[in-house]
Design a protein around this motif. Structure first.
Motif, PDB file in Angstrom:
ATOM      1  N   GLY A   9       0.818  -1.200   0.000  1.00 25.16           N
ATOM      2  CA  GLY A   9       0.000   0.000   0.000  1.00 25.16           C
ATOM      3  C   GLY A   9       0.854   1.252   0.000  1.00 25.16           C
ATOM      4  N   GLY A  10       0.210   2.386  -0.224  1.00 21.00           N
ATOM      5  CA  GLY A  10       0.930   3.638  -0.241  1.00 21.00           C
ATOM      6  C   GLY A  10       0.112   4.747  -0.856  1.00 21.00           C
ATOM      7  N   LEU A  11       0.791   5.831  -1.198  1.00 19.47           N
ATOM      8  CA  LEU A  11       0.166   7.005  -1.793  1.00 19.47           C
ATOM      9  C   LEU A  11       0.487   7.067  -3.274  1.00 19.47           C
ATOM     10  CD1 LEU A  11      -1.288   9.762  -1.556  1.00 19.47           C
ATOM     11  CD2 LEU A  11       0.945  10.747  -0.980  1.00 19.47           C
ATOM     12  N   VAL A  12      -0.555   7.173  -4.092  1.00 15.64           N
ATOM     13  CA  VAL A  12      -0.375   7.282  -5.535  1.00 15.64           C
ATOM     14  C   VAL A  12      -1.306   8.346  -6.093  1.00 15.64           C
ATOM     15  CG1 VAL A  12       0.335   4.872  -5.823  1.00 15.64           C
ATOM     16  CG2 VAL A  12      -2.076   5.491  -6.028  1.00 15.64           C
ATOM     17  N   GLN A  13      -0.973   8.859  -7.262  1.00 19.84           N
ATOM     18  CA  GLN A  13      -1.829   9.815  -7.941  1.00 19.84           C
ATOM     19  C   GLN A  13      -2.936   9.093  -8.698  1.00 19.84           C
ATOM     20  OE1 GLN A  13       0.719  12.157 -10.471  1.00 19.84           O
ATOM     21  NE2 GLN A  13       1.476  13.407  -8.787  1.00 19.84           N
ATOM     22  N   ALA A  14      -4.037   9.787  -8.914  1.00 18.45           N
ATOM     23  CA  ALA A  14      -5.121   9.221  -9.699  1.00 18.45           C
ATOM     24  C   ALA A  14      -4.604   8.768 -11.059  1.00 18.45           C
ATOM     25  CB  ALA A  14      -6.238  10.245  -9.877  1.00 18.45           C
ATOM     26  N   GLY A  15      -5.029   7.582 -11.459  1.00 17.72           N
ATOM     27  CA  GLY A  15      -4.564   7.015 -12.712  1.00 17.72           C
ATOM     28  C   GLY A  15      -3.361   6.113 -12.554  1.00 17.72           C
ATOM     29  N   GLY A  16      -2.769   6.114 -11.375  1.00 18.56           N
ATOM     30  CA  GLY A  16      -1.600   5.303 -11.115  1.00 18.56           C
ATOM     31  C   GLY A  16      -1.944   3.874 -10.749  1.00 18.56           C
ATOM     32  N   SER A  17      -0.911   3.112 -10.392  1.00 17.35           N
ATOM     33  CA  SER A  17      -1.081   1.694 -10.091  1.00 17.35           C
ATOM     34  C   SER A  17      -0.374   1.306  -8.802  1.00 17.35           C
ATOM     35  CB  SER A  17      -0.520   0.833 -11.231  1.00 17.35           C
ATOM     36  OG  SER A  17      -1.191   1.082 -12.454  1.00 17.35           O
ATOM     37  N   LEU A  18      -0.884   0.263  -8.168  1.00 17.08           N
ATOM     38  CA  LEU A  18      -0.261  -0.345  -7.004  1.00 17.08           C
ATOM     39  C   LEU A  18      -0.463  -1.848  -7.088  1.00 17.08           C
ATOM     40  CD1 LEU A  18      -1.281   1.862  -3.927  1.00 17.08           C
ATOM     41  CD2 LEU A  18       1.027   1.568  -4.839  1.00 17.08           C
ATOM     42  N   ARG A  19       0.470  -2.588  -6.518  1.00 17.80           N
ATOM     43  CA  ARG A  19       0.349  -4.033  -6.434  1.00 17.80           C
ATOM     44  C   ARG A  19       0.411  -4.428  -4.962  1.00 17.80           C
ATOM     45  NH1 ARG A  19       1.226  -8.924  -9.302  1.00 17.80           N
ATOM     46  NH2 ARG A  19       2.412 -10.499  -8.148  1.00 17.80           N
ATOM     47  N   LEU A  20      -0.671  -4.976  -4.452  1.00 18.32           N
ATOM     48  CA  LEU A  20      -0.733  -5.427  -3.075  1.00 18.32           C
ATOM     49  C   LEU A  20      -0.390  -6.907  -2.992  1.00 18.32           C
ATOM     50  CD1 LEU A  20      -4.029  -3.734  -1.817  1.00 18.32           C
ATOM     51  CD2 LEU A  20      -1.710  -2.782  -1.940  1.00 18.32           C
ATOM     52  N   SER A  21       0.294  -7.279  -1.918  1.00 18.59           N
ATOM     53  CA  SER A  21       0.640  -8.667  -1.682  1.00 18.59           C
ATOM     54  C   SER A  21       0.076  -9.118  -0.346  1.00 18.59           C
ATOM     55  CB  SER A  21       2.161  -8.856  -1.686  1.00 18.59           C
ATOM     56  OG  SER A  21       2.719  -8.526  -2.939  1.00 18.59           O
ATOM     57  N   CYS A  22      -0.237 -10.393  -0.251  1.00 17.17           N
ATOM     58  CA  CYS A  22      -0.706 -11.001   0.980  1.00 17.17           C
ATOM     59  C   CYS A  22       0.092 -12.269   1.203  1.00 17.17           C
ATOM     60  CB  CYS A  22      -2.198 -11.308   0.889  1.00 17.17           C
ATOM     61  SG  CYS A  22      -2.859 -12.232   2.299  1.00 17.17           S
ATOM     62  N   ALA A  23       0.867 -12.289   2.267  1.00 18.44           N
ATOM     63  CA  ALA A  23       1.680 -13.449   2.603  1.00 18.44           C
ATOM     64  C   ALA A  23       1.045 -14.204   3.761  1.00 18.44           C
ATOM     65  CB  ALA A  23       3.092 -13.016   2.968  1.00 18.44           C
ATOM     66  N   ALA A  24       0.813 -15.486   3.566  1.00 16.17           N
ATOM     67  CA  ALA A  24       0.201 -16.318   4.591  1.00 16.17           C
ATOM     68  C   ALA A  24       1.242 -17.222   5.239  1.00 16.17           C
ATOM     69  CB  ALA A  24      -0.920 -17.166   3.998  1.00 16.17           C
ATOM     70  N   SER A  25       1.074 -17.461   6.525  1.00 15.21           N
ATOM     71  CA  SER A  25       1.968 -18.356   7.249  1.00 15.21           C
ATOM     72  C   SER A  25       1.193 -19.098   8.327  1.00 15.21           C
ATOM     73  CB  SER A  25       3.135 -17.581   7.874  1.00 15.21           C
ATOM     74  OG  SER A  25       2.671 -16.637   8.826  1.00 15.21           O
ATOM     75  N   GLY A  26       1.744 -20.203   8.794  1.00 12.72           N
ATOM     76  CA  GLY A  26       1.114 -20.978   9.848  1.00 12.72           C
ATOM     77  C   GLY A  26       0.106 -21.990   9.357  1.00 12.72           C
ATOM     78  N   ARG A  27      -0.258 -21.911   8.109  1.00 11.63           N
ATOM     79  CA  ARG A  27      -1.235 -22.822   7.527  1.00 11.63           C
ATOM     80  C   ARG A  27      -1.118 -22.779   6.011  1.00 11.63           C
ATOM     81  NH1 ARG A  27      -6.477 -23.109   5.445  1.00 11.63           N
ATOM     82  NH2 ARG A  27      -7.779 -24.808   6.260  1.00 11.63           N
ATOM     83  N   THR A  28      -1.232 -23.910   5.384  1.00  9.34           N
ATOM     84  CA  THR A  28      -1.292 -23.972   3.932  1.00  9.34           C
ATOM     85  C   THR A  28      -2.757 -23.900   3.527  1.00  9.34           C
ATOM     86  OG1 THR A  28       0.708 -25.319   3.776  1.00  9.34           O
ATOM     87  CG2 THR A  28      -0.772 -25.305   1.879  1.00  9.34           C
ATOM     88  N   PHE A  29      -3.092 -22.915   2.715  1.00 12.26           N
ATOM     89  CA  PHE A  29      -4.501 -22.676   2.402  1.00 12.26           C
ATOM     90  C   PHE A  29      -4.977 -23.470   1.193  1.00 12.26           C
ATOM     91  CE2 PHE A  29      -3.466 -19.178   5.161  1.00 12.26           C
ATOM     92  CZ  PHE A  29      -4.608 -19.080   5.943  1.00 12.26           C
ATOM     93  N   SER A  30      -4.716 -24.774   1.246  1.00 12.82           N
ATOM     94  CA  SER A  30      -5.213 -25.670   0.218  1.00 12.82           C
ATOM     95  C   SER A  30      -6.735 -25.714   0.271  1.00 12.82           C
ATOM     96  CB  SER A  30      -4.651 -27.067   0.420  1.00 12.82           C
ATOM     97  OG  SER A  30      -3.237 -27.072   0.318  1.00 12.82           O
ATOM     98  N   ASN A  31      -7.364 -25.648  -0.885  1.00 17.58           N
ATOM     99  CA  ASN A  31      -8.816 -25.690  -1.029  1.00 17.58           C
ATOM    100  C   ASN A  31      -9.530 -24.474  -0.445  1.00 17.58           C
ATOM    101  OD1 ASN A  31      -8.794 -28.294  -2.297  1.00 17.58           O
ATOM    102  ND2 ASN A  31      -8.488 -29.194  -0.261  1.00 17.58           N
ATOM    103  N   SER A  32      -8.768 -23.468  -0.046  1.00 18.53           N
ATOM    104  CA  SER A  32      -9.362 -22.264   0.528  1.00 18.53           C
ATOM    105  C   SER A  32      -9.512 -21.172  -0.513  1.00 18.53           C
ATOM    106  CB  SER A  32      -8.504 -21.739   1.676  1.00 18.53           C
ATOM    107  OG  SER A  32      -8.432 -22.668   2.741  1.00 18.53           O
ATOM    108  N   ALA A  33     -10.569 -20.389  -0.347  1.00 17.35           N
ATOM    109  CA  ALA A  33     -10.709 -19.173  -1.128  1.00 17.35           C
ATOM    110  C   ALA A  33      -9.968 -18.049  -0.413  1.00 17.35           C
ATOM    111  CB  ALA A  33     -12.173 -18.807  -1.299  1.00 17.35           C
TER     112      ALA A  33
END
Length: 124
Positions: A9-33
């Motif tokens: 996350g962060g600050l961007v100007q209108a029309g710009g782009s961002l790429r969010l990441s989500c890192a999971a730990s403690g469990r393998t999310f097999s078959n999970s949405a």
């Protein structure tokens, strides 16, 4: 223990782009949405996008064509590519995961695990 951590996350100007990441730990999310939600001050938590373990994707109508969700099951990670950002996209974005397959991926209550959120601010 199970943990989901958002980043990108962060600050961007209108029309710009961002790429969010989500890192999971403690469990393998097999078959999970997994999904992304956002919440602006004074508003209800809003569905952004979701992806099943098999790769089927869902997105909110207002974000179709601009946001793209993806996941890497081997890395136990999920991503949200946000393009053509608008000021109304400003919110805290949350990563979430179910405990198994779900038919209600647009509903916050179907998700058991949640990240702490990452702030996205889009200036005009």
């Amino acid at each position: 223990q199970v943990q989901l951590v958002e980043s990108g996350g962060g600050l961007v100007q209108a029309g710009g782009s961002l790429r969010l990441s989500c890192a999971a730990s403690g469990r393998t999310f097999s078959n999970s949405a997994m999904g992304w939600f956002r919440q602006a001050p004074g508003k209800e938590r809003e569905f952004v996008a979701a992806i099943t373990w098999g790769g089927r994707t869902y997105s909110a109508d207002s974000m179709k064509g601009r946001f793209t969700i993806s996941r890497d099951n081997a890395k136990n990670a999920m991503y949200l590519q946000m393009n053509s950002l608008k000021p109304e996209d400003t919110a805290v974005y949350y990563c979430a995961a179910t405990v198994g397959p779900s038919n209600s991926v647009r509903t916050p209550s179907t998700y058991l695990y949640w990240g702490q959120g990452t702030q996205v601010t889009v200036s005009s």
